[in-house]
Design a protein around this motif. Structure first.
Motif, PDB file in Angstrom:
ATOM      1  N   SER A 168       0.861  -1.235  -0.064  1.00 53.18           N
ATOM      2  CA  SER A 168      -0.010   0.152  -0.119  1.00 53.18           C
ATOM      3  C   SER A 168       0.724   1.166   0.104  1.00 53.18           C
ATOM      4  N   GLU A 169       0.746   2.071  -1.089  1.00 52.71           N
ATOM      5  CA  GLU A 169       1.552   3.209  -1.160  1.00 52.71           C
ATOM      6  C   GLU A 169       0.701   4.479  -0.499  1.00 52.71           C
ATOM      7  N   GLY A 170       1.205   5.215   0.908  1.00 51.58           N
ATOM      8  CA  GLY A 170       0.543   5.897   1.376  1.00 51.58           C
ATOM      9  C   GLY A 170      -0.899   5.804   1.938  1.00 51.58           C
ATOM     10  N   GLY A 171      -0.977   4.451   1.886  1.00 49.02           N
ATOM     11  CA  GLY A 171      -2.380   3.801   2.439  1.00 49.02           C
ATOM     12  C   GLY A 171      -3.670   4.233   1.370  1.00 49.02           C
ATOM     13  N   ILE A 172      -3.200   4.485   0.272  1.00 47.35           N
ATOM     14  CA  ILE A 172      -4.099   4.933  -0.652  1.00 47.35           C
ATOM     15  C   ILE A 172      -3.995   3.772  -2.025  1.00 47.35           C
ATOM     16  N   HIS A 173      -2.932   3.768  -2.500  1.00 47.08           N
ATOM     17  CA  HIS A 173      -2.838   2.836  -3.834  1.00 47.08           C
ATOM     18  C   HIS A 173      -2.270   1.525  -3.497  1.00 47.08           C
ATOM     19  N   ASP A 174      -2.850   0.491  -4.087  1.00 49.44           N
ATOM     20  CA  ASP A 174      -2.306  -0.946  -3.900  1.00 49.44           C
ATOM     21  C   ASP A 174      -1.552  -0.933  -5.113  1.00 49.44           C
ATOM     22  N   ARG A 175      -0.011  -1.369  -4.863  1.00 47.22           N
ATOM     23  CA  ARG A 175       0.992  -1.526  -5.529  1.00 47.22           C
ATOM     24  C   ARG A 175       1.369  -2.995  -5.504  1.00 47.22           C
ATOM     25  N   VAL A 176       2.092  -3.411  -6.509  1.00 48.46           N
ATOM     26  CA  VAL A 176       2.668  -4.906  -6.380  1.00 48.46           C
ATOM     27  C   VAL A 176       4.235  -4.557  -7.032  1.00 48.46           C
TER      28      VAL A 176
END
Length: 414
Positions: A168-176
Motif C-alpha cells: 500500500s502506497e501512502g495507505g491509498i494505492h495498491d501496488r505490486v
C-alpha cells in the motif's frame, strides 16, 4: 561493443586528489588529478538546477500548450535540467514498441497523451531552450496491483513471507513489485530502458529507489529457489531485515544494474546514468538499493539525493553523510529539495534556507520536487514564488556533467 564483464575498478585515492574521466569507458575509469593551483573560474557557472515533471497532481504533461509554456517559464527562471517521468502507473508516457508487446498498450491511455509523443516534445523544446533532458524511470519495478502488466505476468511478482503481494502506497494505492532478480523481468526492463535511450536524443536516464523493492518482499518461489541454490539448500531468514538477507538481495540488484549500465552505454555511450535515491541507509534497508555500492563501482554518473526534510539541522546532518561525501569526489552530486506537495505546502523561507545550505556545502546543485509545487501549491502567490527563484538563479548556469570535464573544484558559488 562492451566487454562481457566489467574490468576491476581501481580504488579511489583520498585527500586532495580529484577525478576526471580518462575515457568514456562505460564504467568510467578515472585517473587522479592532483590540483596544484586553482582552476580558472568560468564565465558561466556550473550548477544543476533541475525540476521533476510528474503526471500526478499536475497537468503540465497533458497539454502541448501547457507544456510549452512551462518550459519557457523554466528557461526564463534559469533552470537548466528537466526530469520528466516516462514510466508510471504501469505504462510508458511515450509510444513504446516494447510496452505494446509486453503490456498490450504502447502508451498511457490518459486522453491528454493520445496522439502525442510527449517525450519528443520535451526534448525538442527543451533542447531549443538549452535545457538538459534526463527522463525519469519513476515506477521502476513497481506497478499498480490492477495494471495490465501485473495481470499478464503474475509470475513476475515478488511477495512477502506470508505470500501477500500487495504493497500500500501512502495507505491509498495498491501496488505490486516486479522481481528484479527474475530473468524475464530483467529482460523486460532492459529492453524498455534501451528502447528509450536508442529512440530519443535524450541526455540521460534517471532511476530512483523504485529500482529496488521493499525489503519485506523477496520470498517468491524464484528468489527462494535461487537463494537455496547458493546457500546449500538453506532457506532465507524469516526476518526480512536480517543483515545477510538484506545484503544478498541488494547485491543481486547491483549485479543487474551492472548489466543494465553496459546496455545503456552500448546504446548511447554518453547518456548520463542518473540516480535520485533517498539517503543511503534508508535506500539499502528499506528498498534494497545499495547506491553507495553502485557509485563505488562506477555505475552512477550523476547523483541527486532526495532530502525532503523540514528540519534544517537534520537536512545539514544528512548532507554530511560519508556515502554522499565520497560520491561527490568524482561525480556531480546534487540535492533534491521538496518545493511542496498537494496539501503539503513548503514555505519560501524553508526552500531559501535549503538552497543556501546546498550552495554553502559546494554541492553540484539542486533539483526541486515537483513542477506544480514550484509556485502553485503554496501559501505565497505564484508571483512571489517566481521572484524568489529569480533571486536564487539570477544568471544562467551550465548543467555539470562528467562528460564535459566536470570536477568538484569547478562548481563555484553563484
Amino acid at each position: 561493443p562492451p566487454p562481457s564483464s566489467p574490468p576491476p575498478i581501481p580504488a579511489f585515492p583520498q585527500g586532495d586528489e580529484l577525478f576526471r574521466p580518462r575515457s568514456h569507458h562505460p564504467l568510467g575509469q578515472y585517473q587522479p588529478v592532483a590540483l596544484t593551483s586553482p582552476q580558472p573560474k568560468q564565465s558561466t557557472p556550473r550548477e544543476l538546477r533541475g525540476v521533476w515533471l510528474t503526471n500526478v497532481d499536475s497537468d503540465v504533461l497533458f497539454n502541448p500548450n501547457t507544456l510549452k509554456t512551462a518550459l519557457e517559464r523554466l528557461k526564463t527562471l534559469n533552470f537548466n535540467t528537466l526530469y520528466p517521468t516516462i514510466w508510471n502507473w504501469g505504462y510508458t508516457l511515450y509510444p513504446s514498441t516494447v510496452a505494446q508487446e509486453v503490456i498490450g498498450t504502447a502508451l498511457d491511455p490518459e486522453p491528454g497523451l493520445a496522439g502525442r509523443d510527449m517525450l519528443q516534445e520535451i526534448i525538442d523544446q527543451g533542447h531549443r531552450h538549452h535545457l538538459t533532458v534526463i527522463p525519469w524511470f519513476e515506477f521502476g519495478f513497481m506497478a499498480p496491483a490492477d495494471s495490465a502488466l501485473a495481470q499478464r505476468h503474475p509470475d513476475w511478482l515478488t511477495q512477502r513471507i506470508d505470500g501477500s503481494t500487495i504493497w500500500s502506497e501512502g495507505g491509498i494505492h495498491d501496488r505490486v513489485w516486479l522481481n528484479p532478480l527474475h530473468p524475464e523481468v530483467q529482460d523486460f526492463i532492459t529492453r524498455l530502458v534501451v528502447e528509450v535511450v536508442e529512440k530519443y536524443d535524450l541526455d540521460g536516464i534517471q532511476f530512483d529507489d523504485h529500482f529496488g523493492y521493499p525489503s519485506d518482499f523477496g520470498y517468491d518461489d524464484y528468489t527462494v529457489r535461487l537463494y537455496r541454490q547458493e546457500h546449500g539448500g538453506h532457506f532465507p531468514a524469516n526476518q526480512f531485515d536480517q543483515a545477510q538477507w538484506i545484503r544478498w538481495r541488494a547485491d543481486k540488484i547491483t549485479q543487474f544494474m551492472e548489466k543494465l549500465f553496459f546496455a545503456i552505454k552500448g546504446a548511447k555511450q554518453q547518456a548520463i546514468v542518473s540516480l535520485a535515491p533517498n539517503p543511503q541507509d534508508f535506500s539499502l534497508n528499506s528498498y534494497l538499493l545499495d547506491w553507495h555500492q553502485w557509485e563505488r563501482k562506477g555505475l552512477i554518473e550523476e547523483l541527486v539525493v532526495q532530502l525532503y526534510r523540514n528540519d534544517l539541522s537534520r537536512f545539514r546532518e544528512e548532507l554530511a553523510d560519508s556515502s554522499l561525501q565520497q560520491a561527490r569526489q568524482h561525480i556531480p552530486v546534487a540535492i533534491g529539495i521538496l518545493s511542496g506537495l498537494k496539501g503539503r505546502y513548503v514555505p519560501l523561507n524553508q526552500i531559501d534556507s535549503q538552497v543556501k545550505t546546498v550552495r554553502n556545502g559546494q554541492f553540484a546543485g539542486m533539483s526541486f520536487f515537483f513542477y506544480e509545487s514550484l509556485w502553485n501549491y503554496a501559501d505565497e502567490s505564484p508571483e512571489q514564488r517566481q521572484r524568489a527563484f529569480r533571486r536564487w538563479f539570477p544568471q544562467p548556469a551550465t548543467h555539470p556533467s562528467v562528460y564535459d570535464g566536470w570536477s568538484e573544484e569547478r562548481v563555484h558559488s553563484i
